[in-house]
Scaffold this motif. Structure first.
Motif, PDB file in Angstrom:
ATOM      1  N   PRO A   2      49.309 -22.430  56.287  1.00 53.89           N
ATOM      2  CA  PRO A   2      50.572 -23.142  56.353  1.00 53.89           C
ATOM      3  C   PRO A   2      50.422 -24.594  56.778  1.00 53.89           C
ATOM      4  CG  PRO A   2      50.805 -20.969  57.322  1.00 53.89           C
ATOM      5  CD  PRO A   2      49.341 -21.180  57.041  1.00 53.89           C
ATOM      6  N   GLY A   3      49.342 -24.934  57.471  1.00 58.56           N
ATOM      7  CA  GLY A   3      49.081 -26.315  57.842  1.00 58.56           C
ATOM      8  C   GLY A   3      48.370 -27.039  56.717  1.00 58.56           C
ATOM      9  N   SER A   4      47.609 -28.047  57.068  1.00 57.01           N
ATOM     10  CA  SER A   4      46.954 -28.870  56.049  1.00 57.01           C
ATOM     11  C   SER A   4      45.556 -28.370  55.718  1.00 57.01           C
ATOM     12  CB  SER A   4      46.879 -30.325  56.542  1.00 57.01           C
ATOM     13  OG  SER A   4      46.127 -30.393  57.745  1.00 57.01           O
ATOM     14  N   GLU A   5      45.044 -27.395  56.502  1.00 52.88           N
ATOM     15  CA  GLU A   5      43.656 -26.989  56.325  1.00 52.88           C
ATOM     16  C   GLU A   5      43.478 -26.096  55.110  1.00 52.88           C
ATOM     17  OE1 GLU A   5      44.613 -27.330  60.717  1.00 52.88           O
ATOM     18  OE2 GLU A   5      45.388 -26.148  59.049  1.00 52.88           O
ATOM     19  N   SER A   6      42.315 -26.212  54.516  1.00 52.53           N
ATOM     20  CA  SER A   6      41.887 -25.274  53.500  1.00 52.53           C
ATOM     21  C   SER A   6      40.897 -24.326  54.164  1.00 52.53           C
ATOM     22  CB  SER A   6      41.218 -26.012  52.342  1.00 52.53           C
ATOM     23  OG  SER A   6      40.690 -25.105  51.409  1.00 52.53           O
ATOM     24  N   VAL A   7      41.252 -23.031  54.227  1.00 56.15           N
ATOM     25  CA  VAL A   7      40.424 -22.048  54.917  1.00 56.15           C
ATOM     26  C   VAL A   7      39.429 -21.445  53.935  1.00 56.15           C
ATOM     27  CG1 VAL A   7      40.411 -19.871  56.176  1.00 56.15           C
ATOM     28  CG2 VAL A   7      42.238 -21.527  56.578  1.00 56.15           C
ATOM     29  N   THR A   8      38.162 -21.539  54.275  1.00 51.97           N
ATOM     30  CA  THR A   8      37.098 -20.974  53.461  1.00 51.97           C
ATOM     31  C   THR A   8      36.340 -19.948  54.282  1.00 51.97           C
ATOM     32  OG1 THR A   8      36.835 -23.065  52.281  1.00 51.97           O
ATOM     33  CG2 THR A   8      35.048 -21.485  52.097  1.00 51.97           C
ATOM     34  N   GLU A  56      36.235 -21.083  58.047  1.00 52.10           N
ATOM     35  CA  GLU A  56      36.200 -22.491  58.432  1.00 52.10           C
ATOM     36  C   GLU A  56      37.424 -23.198  57.876  1.00 52.10           C
ATOM     37  OE1 GLU A  56      31.479 -23.474  58.575  1.00 52.10           O
ATOM     38  OE2 GLU A  56      32.316 -22.930  56.611  1.00 52.10           O
ATOM     39  N   ALA A  57      38.049 -24.039  58.692  1.00 52.46           N
ATOM     40  CA  ALA A  57      39.180 -24.859  58.263  1.00 52.46           C
ATOM     41  C   ALA A  57      38.705 -26.303  58.221  1.00 52.46           C
ATOM     42  CB  ALA A  57      40.356 -24.702  59.220  1.00 52.46           C
ATOM     43  N   ILE A 101      37.572  -8.859  64.545  1.00 49.46           N
ATOM     44  CA  ILE A 101      38.302  -9.868  63.799  1.00 49.46           C
ATOM     45  C   ILE A 101      39.013 -10.758  64.820  1.00 49.46           C
ATOM     46  CG2 ILE A 101      39.987 -10.331  61.998  1.00 49.46           C
ATOM     47  CD1 ILE A 101      37.627  -8.653  61.029  1.00 49.46           C
ATOM     48  N   GLY A 102      38.561 -11.997  64.955  1.00 49.43           N
ATOM     49  CA  GLY A 102      39.126 -12.880  65.972  1.00 49.43           C
ATOM     50  C   GLY A 102      39.312 -14.290  65.463  1.00 49.43           C
ATOM     51  N   THR A 103      40.370 -14.940  65.932  1.00 52.16           N
ATOM     52  CA  THR A 103      40.715 -16.307  65.536  1.00 52.16           C
ATOM     53  C   THR A 103      40.874 -17.168  66.773  1.00 52.16           C
ATOM     54  OG1 THR A 103      41.904 -15.459  63.602  1.00 52.16           O
ATOM     55  CG2 THR A 103      42.349 -17.733  64.232  1.00 52.16           C
ATOM     56  N   LEU A 104      40.403 -18.409  66.717  1.00 53.56           N
ATOM     57  CA  LEU A 104      40.585 -19.334  67.833  1.00 53.56           C
ATOM     58  C   LEU A 104      42.076 -19.506  68.119  1.00 53.56           C
ATOM     59  CD1 LEU A 104      38.013 -22.191  67.088  1.00 53.56           C
ATOM     60  CD2 LEU A 104      37.675 -20.033  68.293  1.00 53.56           C
ATOM     61  N   PRO A 105      42.452 -19.603  69.395  1.00 50.03           N
ATOM     62  CA  PRO A 105      43.882 -19.668  69.744  1.00 50.03           C
ATOM     63  C   PRO A 105      44.655 -20.745  68.988  1.00 50.03           C
ATOM     64  CG  PRO A 105      42.577 -19.335  71.718  1.00 50.03           C
ATOM     65  CD  PRO A 105      41.591 -19.552  70.603  1.00 50.03           C
ATOM     66  N   GLY A 106      44.072 -21.912  68.786  1.00 51.99           N
ATOM     67  CA  GLY A 106      44.782 -22.999  68.130  1.00 51.99           C
ATOM     68  C   GLY A 106      44.986 -22.816  66.643  1.00 51.99           C
ATOM     69  N   TYR A 107      44.372 -21.792  66.057  1.00 53.35           N
ATOM     70  CA  TYR A 107      44.460 -21.579  64.608  1.00 53.35           C
ATOM     71  C   TYR A 107      45.116 -20.245  64.247  1.00 53.35           C
ATOM     72  CZ  TYR A 107      41.522 -25.657  63.882  1.00 53.35           C
ATOM     73  OH  TYR A 107      41.033 -26.942  63.858  1.00 53.35           O
ATOM     74  N   ARG A 108      45.711 -19.575  65.202  1.00 51.55           N
ATOM     75  CA  ARG A 108      46.341 -18.292  64.919  1.00 51.55           C
ATOM     76  C   ARG A 108      47.631 -18.473  64.118  1.00 51.55           C
ATOM     77  NH1 ARG A 108      44.924 -15.952  70.939  1.00 51.55           N
ATOM     78  NH2 ARG A 108      42.716 -15.600  70.470  1.00 51.55           N
ATOM     79  N   ARG A 163      47.867 -18.931  61.030  1.00 44.53           N
ATOM     80  CA  ARG A 163      47.718 -19.975  60.011  1.00 44.53           C
ATOM     81  C   ARG A 163      46.827 -19.493  58.861  1.00 44.53           C
ATOM     82  NH1 ARG A 163      46.558 -25.147  63.898  1.00 44.53           N
ATOM     83  NH2 ARG A 163      46.429 -26.273  61.914  1.00 44.53           N
ATOM     84  N   GLY A 164      46.565 -18.198  58.796  1.00 41.89           N
ATOM     85  CA  GLY A 164      45.891 -17.624  57.640  1.00 41.89           C
ATOM     86  C   GLY A 164      44.407 -17.384  57.776  1.00 41.89           C
ATOM     87  N   ALA A 165      43.778 -17.812  58.889  1.00 40.26           N
ATOM     88  CA  ALA A 165      42.324 -17.696  59.004  1.00 40.26           C
ATOM     89  C   ALA A 165      41.883 -16.250  59.181  1.00 40.26           C
ATOM     90  CB  ALA A 165      41.815 -18.545  60.165  1.00 40.26           C
ATOM     91  N   GLY A 166      42.535 -15.509  60.086  1.00 42.26           N
ATOM     92  CA  GLY A 166      42.178 -14.105  60.279  1.00 42.26           C
ATOM     93  C   GLY A 166      42.417 -13.292  59.027  1.00 42.26           C
ATOM     94  N   ARG A 167      43.529 -13.556  58.350  1.00 37.07           N
ATOM     95  CA  ARG A 167      43.824 -12.861  57.100  1.00 37.07           C
ATOM     96  C   ARG A 167      42.748 -13.149  56.060  1.00 37.07           C
ATOM     97  NH1 ARG A 167      48.155 -10.605  53.940  1.00 37.07           N
ATOM     98  NH2 ARG A 167      47.143 -10.078  51.986  1.00 37.07           N
TER      99      ARG A 167
END
Length: 266
Positions: free
Chosen positions: A131-137, A184-185, A207-214, A216-220
């Protein structure tokens, strides 16, 4: 196959996966009880990774007691647990308390059949826009990237990275049945996870995501990548134990809670 058979098969696959993991560790120990329960000690400081596990509908109190005695020399300096698929009666509850395991929690045991056609009928991809500007790979990690894996999960779970790196060493991450993933974002590591494959089953773990990136699609993205690879490899069923916090994510992906396991810890 009925739902009850599918759940038991997944539970037994989980038990097998735990034994395989312990076998890769230089100081790991595992053995089976006479009715099939598993004593598995990894040496980790995480209680559920030093455990007596029963996947029977009705845990055998005598067997659990026997394995508790066998566990004593291995867990003296370690946190440990009982993980029971079936309900624990008063005898097992009292037995756990005598060994200092007086805290009880529930763990949802979730399954997702892996049919062709992607997650929930759509092909998942290793790249998605959050949802933010990052492209998650998402990419698989090499075994020599174990410190990166530990750093991300340590921050995600608010734990010292050494707890993770001491267990998931290059040797462990290099095993053919283990596969670690990194999200990676815009080039920054933000989430990680692991798959453990046993024949027709894949376990999703850590399965864990850094608090600042929760949220926002990274864990998914990590979960989708694991499921995509598992499906491509011909795996038929995915399973996991979820925390309450992660439950909505896994439900959106298509996992369903089939059982609630009881866990005794100190």
């Amino acid at each position: 196959m009925t739902k009850s058979h599918a759940v038991l098969d997944a539970a037994e696959a989980f038990q097998t996966a735990m034994g395989q993991l312990v076998d890769t560790l230089p100081n790991g120990h595992h053995e089976r009880g006479p009715a099939g329960s598993l004593l598995a000690v990894t040496g980790s400081m995480v209680p559920v990774l030093n455990t007596i596990m029963s996947v029977s509908d009705v845990p055998d109190a005598e067997e659990i007691g026997l394995l508790c005695k066998k566990a004593e020399p291995y867990v003296r300096q370690l946190p440990w647990s009982l993980r029971l698929r079936g309900e624990a009666g008063p005898e097992i509850t009292a037995l756990a308390a005598r060994h200092g395991l007086s805290s009880q929690t529930r763990q949802p045991f979730m399954l997702l059949p892996l049919e062709h056609g992607g997650v929930n009928g759509h092909e998942s991809d290793y790249r998605q826009e959050s949802p933010g500007s990052e492209s998650v790979t998402v990419r698989p990690l090499e075994n020599d990237e174990f410190e990166t894996f530990a750093s991300v999960l340590g921050a995600a779970f608010d734990a010292p990275p050494v707890i993770i790196s001491s267990l998931y060493t290059p040797h462990v991450l290099g095993q053919p049945f283990v596969k670690a993933y990194l999200a990676e974002a815009d080039g920054t590591p933000v989430a990680a996870g692991m798959a453990i494959v046993t024949e027709q089953h894949v376990a999703l773990a850590n399965i864990g995501t850094l608090p600042g990136y929760r949220r926002r699609g990274a864990g998914r993205a990590v979960v989708d990548a694991i499921l995509r690879d598992a499906r491509t490899a011909g795996t038929r069923m995915a399973y996991l134990h979820s925390s309450d916090e992660a439950l909505p994510l896994f439900e959106r992906i298509g996992f369903r809670t089939e059982e609630s396991w009881r866990v005794f810890t100190a």
